[in-house]
Design an enzyme around this catalytic site. Structure first.
Site, PDB file in Angstrom:
ATOM      1  N   THR A 132     -46.691 -33.116  -6.588  1.00 23.17           N
ATOM      2  CA  THR A 132     -46.944 -31.685  -6.444  1.00 23.17           C
ATOM      3  C   THR A 132     -48.363 -31.320  -6.857  1.00 23.17           C
ATOM      4  OG1 THR A 132     -46.338 -29.558  -7.435  1.00 23.17           O
ATOM      5  CG2 THR A 132     -45.848 -31.482  -8.736  1.00 23.17           C
ATOM      6  N   ASP A 133     -48.860 -30.203  -6.332  1.00 22.56           N
ATOM      7  CA  ASP A 133     -50.171 -29.700  -6.762  1.00 22.56           C
ATOM      8  C   ASP A 133     -50.114 -29.119  -8.182  1.00 22.56           C
ATOM      9  OD1 ASP A 133     -48.710 -27.382  -6.198  1.00 22.56           O
ATOM     10  OD2 ASP A 133     -50.258 -26.448  -4.953  1.00 22.56           O
ATOM     11  N   GLU A 134     -48.881 -28.901  -8.696  1.00 19.21           N
ATOM     12  CA  GLU A 134     -48.761 -28.237 -10.001  1.00 19.21           C
ATOM     13  C   GLU A 134     -49.288 -29.101 -11.142  1.00 19.21           C
ATOM     14  OE1 GLU A 134     -45.119 -26.048 -10.580  1.00 19.21           O
ATOM     15  OE2 GLU A 134     -44.816 -25.838  -8.424  1.00 19.21           O
ATOM     16  N   TYR A 158     -41.769 -29.027 -15.937  1.00 19.92           N
ATOM     17  CA  TYR A 158     -41.689 -29.660 -14.601  1.00 19.92           C
ATOM     18  C   TYR A 158     -42.999 -30.361 -14.264  1.00 19.92           C
ATOM     19  CZ  TYR A 158     -42.116 -30.018  -9.500  1.00 19.92           C
ATOM     20  OH  TYR A 158     -42.363 -30.469  -8.224  1.00 19.92           O
ATOM     21  N   LYS A 162     -43.844 -34.386 -13.744  1.00 22.79           N
ATOM     22  CA  LYS A 162     -44.373 -34.939 -12.486  1.00 22.79           C
ATOM     23  C   LYS A 162     -45.721 -35.629 -12.759  1.00 22.79           C
ATOM     24  CE  LYS A 162     -42.985 -34.769  -8.800  1.00 22.79           C
ATOM     25  NZ  LYS A 162     -42.066 -35.649  -8.031  1.00 22.79           N
ATOM     26  N   HIS A 293     -46.495 -18.877 -16.901  1.00 20.32           N
ATOM     27  CA  HIS A 293     -46.607 -18.828 -15.432  1.00 20.32           C
ATOM     28  C   HIS A 293     -48.036 -19.129 -14.962  1.00 20.32           C
ATOM     29  CE1 HIS A 293     -45.108 -16.350 -11.711  1.00 20.32           C
ATOM     30  NE2 HIS A 293     -45.503 -17.564 -11.393  1.00 20.32           N
TER      31      HIS A 293
HETATM   32  P1  NAD Z   1     -34.877 -30.774  -4.434  1.00 20.14           P
HETATM   33  O1  NAD Z   1     -34.616 -30.341  -5.835  1.00 20.14           O
HETATM   34  O2  NAD Z   1     -34.450 -29.900  -3.294  1.00 20.14           O
HETATM   35  O3  NAD Z   1     -34.201 -32.209  -4.167  1.00 20.14           O
HETATM   36  C1  NAD Z   1     -34.248 -33.250  -5.089  1.00 20.14           C
HETATM   37  C2  NAD Z   1     -33.239 -34.311  -4.664  1.00 20.14           C
HETATM   38  O4  NAD Z   1     -33.298 -35.398  -5.585  1.00 20.14           O
HETATM   39  C3  NAD Z   1     -31.787 -33.810  -4.666  1.00 20.14           C
HETATM   40  O5  NAD Z   1     -31.135 -34.242  -3.491  1.00 20.14           O
HETATM   41  C4  NAD Z   1     -31.186 -34.474  -5.899  1.00 20.14           C
HETATM   42  O6  NAD Z   1     -29.795 -34.715  -5.779  1.00 20.14           O
HETATM   43  C5  NAD Z   1     -31.984 -35.763  -5.971  1.00 20.14           C
HETATM   44  N1  NAD Z   1     -32.044 -36.331  -7.328  1.00 20.14           N
HETATM   45  C6  NAD Z   1     -32.310 -35.665  -8.486  1.00 20.14           C
HETATM   46  N2  NAD Z   1     -32.266 -36.521  -9.516  1.00 20.14           N
HETATM   47  C7  NAD Z   1     -32.004 -37.746  -9.006  1.00 20.14           C
HETATM   48  C8  NAD Z   1     -31.859 -39.040  -9.581  1.00 20.14           C
HETATM   49  N3  NAD Z   1     -31.979 -39.238 -10.903  1.00 20.14           N
HETATM   50  N4  NAD Z   1     -31.601 -40.080  -8.756  1.00 20.14           N
HETATM   51  C9  NAD Z   1     -31.461 -39.892  -7.407  1.00 20.14           C
HETATM   52  N5  NAD Z   1     -31.566 -38.687  -6.833  1.00 20.14           N
HETATM   53  C10 NAD Z   1     -31.835 -37.630  -7.611  1.00 20.14           C
HETATM   54  O7  NAD Z   1     -36.433 -31.079  -4.377  1.00 20.14           O
HETATM   55  P2  NAD Z   1     -37.460 -30.924  -3.174  1.00 20.14           P
HETATM   56  O8  NAD Z   1     -37.977 -29.546  -3.152  1.00 20.14           O
HETATM   57  O9  NAD Z   1     -36.866 -31.499  -1.949  1.00 20.14           O
HETATM   58  O10 NAD Z   1     -38.640 -31.854  -3.703  1.00 20.14           O
HETATM   59  C11 NAD Z   1     -38.686 -33.242  -3.367  1.00 20.14           C
HETATM   60  C12 NAD Z   1     -39.891 -33.872  -4.045  1.00 20.14           C
HETATM   61  O11 NAD Z   1     -41.075 -33.208  -3.600  1.00 20.14           O
HETATM   62  C13 NAD Z   1     -39.883 -33.732  -5.569  1.00 20.14           C
HETATM   63  O12 NAD Z   1     -40.394 -34.924  -6.117  1.00 20.14           O
HETATM   64  C14 NAD Z   1     -40.824 -32.570  -5.845  1.00 20.14           C
HETATM   65  O13 NAD Z   1     -41.443 -32.714  -7.101  1.00 20.14           O
HETATM   66  C15 NAD Z   1     -41.810 -32.730  -4.709  1.00 20.14           C
HETATM   67  N6  NAD Z   1     -42.475 -31.497  -4.265  1.00 20.14           N
HETATM   68  C16 NAD Z   1     -41.740 -30.393  -3.951  1.00 20.14           C
HETATM   69  C17 NAD Z   1     -42.384 -29.244  -3.480  1.00 20.14           C
HETATM   70  C18 NAD Z   1     -41.630 -28.007  -3.074  1.00 20.14           C
HETATM   71  O14 NAD Z   1     -42.251 -26.984  -2.750  1.00 20.14           O
HETATM   72  N7  NAD Z   1     -40.308 -28.032  -3.011  1.00 20.14           N
HETATM   73  C19 NAD Z   1     -43.787 -29.234  -3.349  1.00 20.14           C
HETATM   74  C20 NAD Z   1     -44.493 -30.402  -3.683  1.00 20.14           C
HETATM   75  C21 NAD Z   1     -43.824 -31.524  -4.131  1.00 20.14           C
HETATM   76  P1  TYD Z   2     -40.887 -21.148  -6.887  1.00 18.42           P
HETATM   77  O1  TYD Z   2     -40.333 -20.980  -5.510  1.00 18.42           O
HETATM   78  O2  TYD Z   2     -39.943 -21.267  -8.031  1.00 18.42           O
HETATM   79  O3  TYD Z   2     -41.890 -22.401  -6.829  1.00 18.42           O
HETATM   80  P2  TYD Z   2     -42.955 -22.914  -7.951  1.00 18.42           P
HETATM   81  O4  TYD Z   2     -42.666 -22.302  -9.247  1.00 18.42           O
HETATM   82  O5  TYD Z   2     -42.738 -24.387  -7.918  1.00 18.42           O
HETATM   83  O6  TYD Z   2     -44.319 -22.498  -7.410  1.00 18.42           O
HETATM   84  O7  TYD Z   2     -41.838 -19.933  -7.188  1.00 18.42           O
HETATM   85  C1  TYD Z   2     -42.934 -19.609  -6.348  1.00 18.42           C
HETATM   86  C2  TYD Z   2     -43.649 -18.444  -6.981  1.00 18.42           C
HETATM   87  O8  TYD Z   2     -42.796 -17.288  -6.937  1.00 18.42           O
HETATM   88  C3  TYD Z   2     -43.974 -18.672  -8.451  1.00 18.42           C
HETATM   89  O9  TYD Z   2     -45.233 -18.077  -8.744  1.00 18.42           O
HETATM   90  C4  TYD Z   2     -42.861 -17.941  -9.187  1.00 18.42           C
HETATM   91  C5  TYD Z   2     -42.533 -16.796  -8.250  1.00 18.42           C
HETATM   92  N1  TYD Z   2     -41.121 -16.338  -8.270  1.00 18.42           N
HETATM   93  C6  TYD Z   2     -40.832 -14.976  -8.388  1.00 18.42           C
HETATM   94  O10 TYD Z   2     -41.742 -14.121  -8.481  1.00 18.42           O
HETATM   95  N2  TYD Z   2     -39.509 -14.593  -8.389  1.00 18.42           N
HETATM   96  C7  TYD Z   2     -38.476 -15.494  -8.299  1.00 18.42           C
HETATM   97  O11 TYD Z   2     -37.289 -15.093  -8.348  1.00 18.42           O
HETATM   98  C8  TYD Z   2     -38.801 -16.896  -8.160  1.00 18.42           C
HETATM   99  C9  TYD Z   2     -37.712 -17.926  -8.058  1.00 18.42           C
HETATM  100  C10 TYD Z   2     -40.135 -17.273  -8.146  1.00 18.42           C
END
Ligand code: NAD
Ligand code: TYD
Length: 352
Positions: A132-134, A158, A162, A293
């Protein structure tokens, strides 16, 4: 075949579906099925012999070793993680276990398997870590977007977990020569997004007549990328990325949260007008800010474009339209997800 971990979650399931719709190479999918894992996302693959699903933990070294020996994948794509910042604030333990300890155990099992491969297969093998970019922390108003050489300054449990996993992946390359690739991507949105994250939560709440909760002043900025574009970037990096390299992935689309939610409201006003003819914007409400935040993320995805020719296909306008359409057409999916654990979480986090 390839091994995906976390392939029943939001991005992982989009990746598996796109992968099998395109390349056709079989996928072994290891997922623990936490609250975020949903096999319904993969329902269209039922009966497809190219998809082998195994419920299990990336931290289960014996299981992972057995799966690697049996299926002999040419690559691992690691999506498995705890992914929600707010959950990491309430309860960080699972983030340490899966994102750090789990990644460590997975790396060790993969290293043992990879070391035993014949030389050509060892050279062609890849371990792609999805991050992630975070991990880069929060930008000031005028700062340039994150590049791959930015310092790691994670601020939430989180992002710290990561960041730790990214460091382990880097070290397993530097020390043991494991051919790793790391992608650091901005906020994704699209189908199968669990309705605890901003965009699916707001679509769901809008249609249910509930408040759209904006943390603080809503001026926190994020870069947004359509999930299909992220999956295409991962495929490209897997195909042509240089081992040991990091690639930032982003949509060149930085927006304030309030603007994201008002855009969503305008889209819903046009596609599913409220019965009373008023705008969904009236449901927007400001709530207490998230502790710690991060104010601003922005990503420079220039390296991936220059070196590997990837750039996003969707604009925010086109991607969010597809996403709203998908949620309107898949209310049964949303209803199934919103029963059970998710409801408990909403009660715990937002109170009344
Ligand atoms: P998600 O929470 O929707 O899915 C995570 C999946 O991993 C789930 O299916 C869960 O059951 C599985 N999981 C959790 N713990 C596990 C374990 N110990 N062993 C096996 N499986 C396990 O997450 P996502 O949004 O699909 O993100 C996927 C990846 O991409 C993550 O590594 C996250 O950090 C990264 N990522 C997400 C975003 C985003 O915007 N969602 C952006 C950048 C990077
Ligand atoms: P989120 O979707 O939780 O992703 P991340 O925290 O990984 O960026 O949140 C996106 C942005 O929206 C973040 O700045 C937090 C904000 N947010 C709200 O303002 N209200 C909400 O109910 C949620 C879940 C997030």
């Amino acid at each position: 075949m390839i091994l995906t971990t976390g392939g029943a979650g939001f991005i992982g399931s989009n990746f598996v579906l796109d992968w099998l719709a395109g390349a056709g190479e079989p996928v072994l999918n290891l997922d623990r099925l936490t609250y975020a894992g949903n096999l319904e996302n993969l329902a269209s693959l039922r009966g497809d012999a190219r998809h082998v699903f195994v419920q299990g933990d990336i931290g289960d070294a014996a299981l992972v070793a057995r799966l690697l020996a049996e299926h002999r994948p040419r690559a691992v794509v690691n999506f498995a993680a705890e992914s929600h910042v707010d959950r990491s604030i309430h309860d960080p333990e699972d983030f340490i276990q899966t994102n750090i300890v789990g990644t460590f155990r997975l790396l060790e099992a993969v290293r043992a398997y990879w070391s035993g491969l014949p030389a050509p297969e060892r050279a062609a093998f890849r371990f792609l870590h999805v991050s992630t970019d975070e991990v880069y922390g929060s930008l000031g108003k005028e700062d340039p977007a994150f590049s791959e050489s930015n310092r790691y300054e994670p601020n939430s449990p989180y992002s710290a977990s990561k960041a730790a996993s990214d460091h382990l992946v880097r070290a397993w390359h530097h020390t043991y020569g494991l051919p790793v690739l790391t992608t650091n991507c901005s906020n994704n949105y699209g189908p199968y997004h669990f309705p605890e994250k901003l965009i699916p939560l707001c679509i769901h709440n809008a249609l249910a007549g509930k408040p759209l909760p904006i943390y603080g002043d809503g001026q926190q900025r994020r870069d947004w990328l359509y999930v299909g574009d992220h999956c295409a970037a991962i495929r490209r990096v897997l195909e042509a990325g240089r081992p040991g390299e990091v690639y930032n992935v982003g949509g060149w689309n930085e927006m304030a949260n309030l603007e994201v939610v008002t855009t969503l409201c305008a889209m819903l006003d046009a596609m599913r007008p409220r019965a009373d003819g008023r705008s969904y914007r009236e449901q927007i409400g400001f709530v207490a800010d998230r502790p710690g935040h991060d104010r601003r993320y922005a990503i420079d995805a220039g390296k991936l474009e220059r070196e590997l020719g990837w750039k996003p296909q969707e604009t925010f306008e086109s991607g969010i339209r597809k996403t709203v359409r998908w949620y309107l057409d898949h209310q049964d999916w949303v209803n199934n997800v919103t029963s059970g654990a998710y409801r408990d979480w909403v009660g715990k986090h937002y109170g009344d």
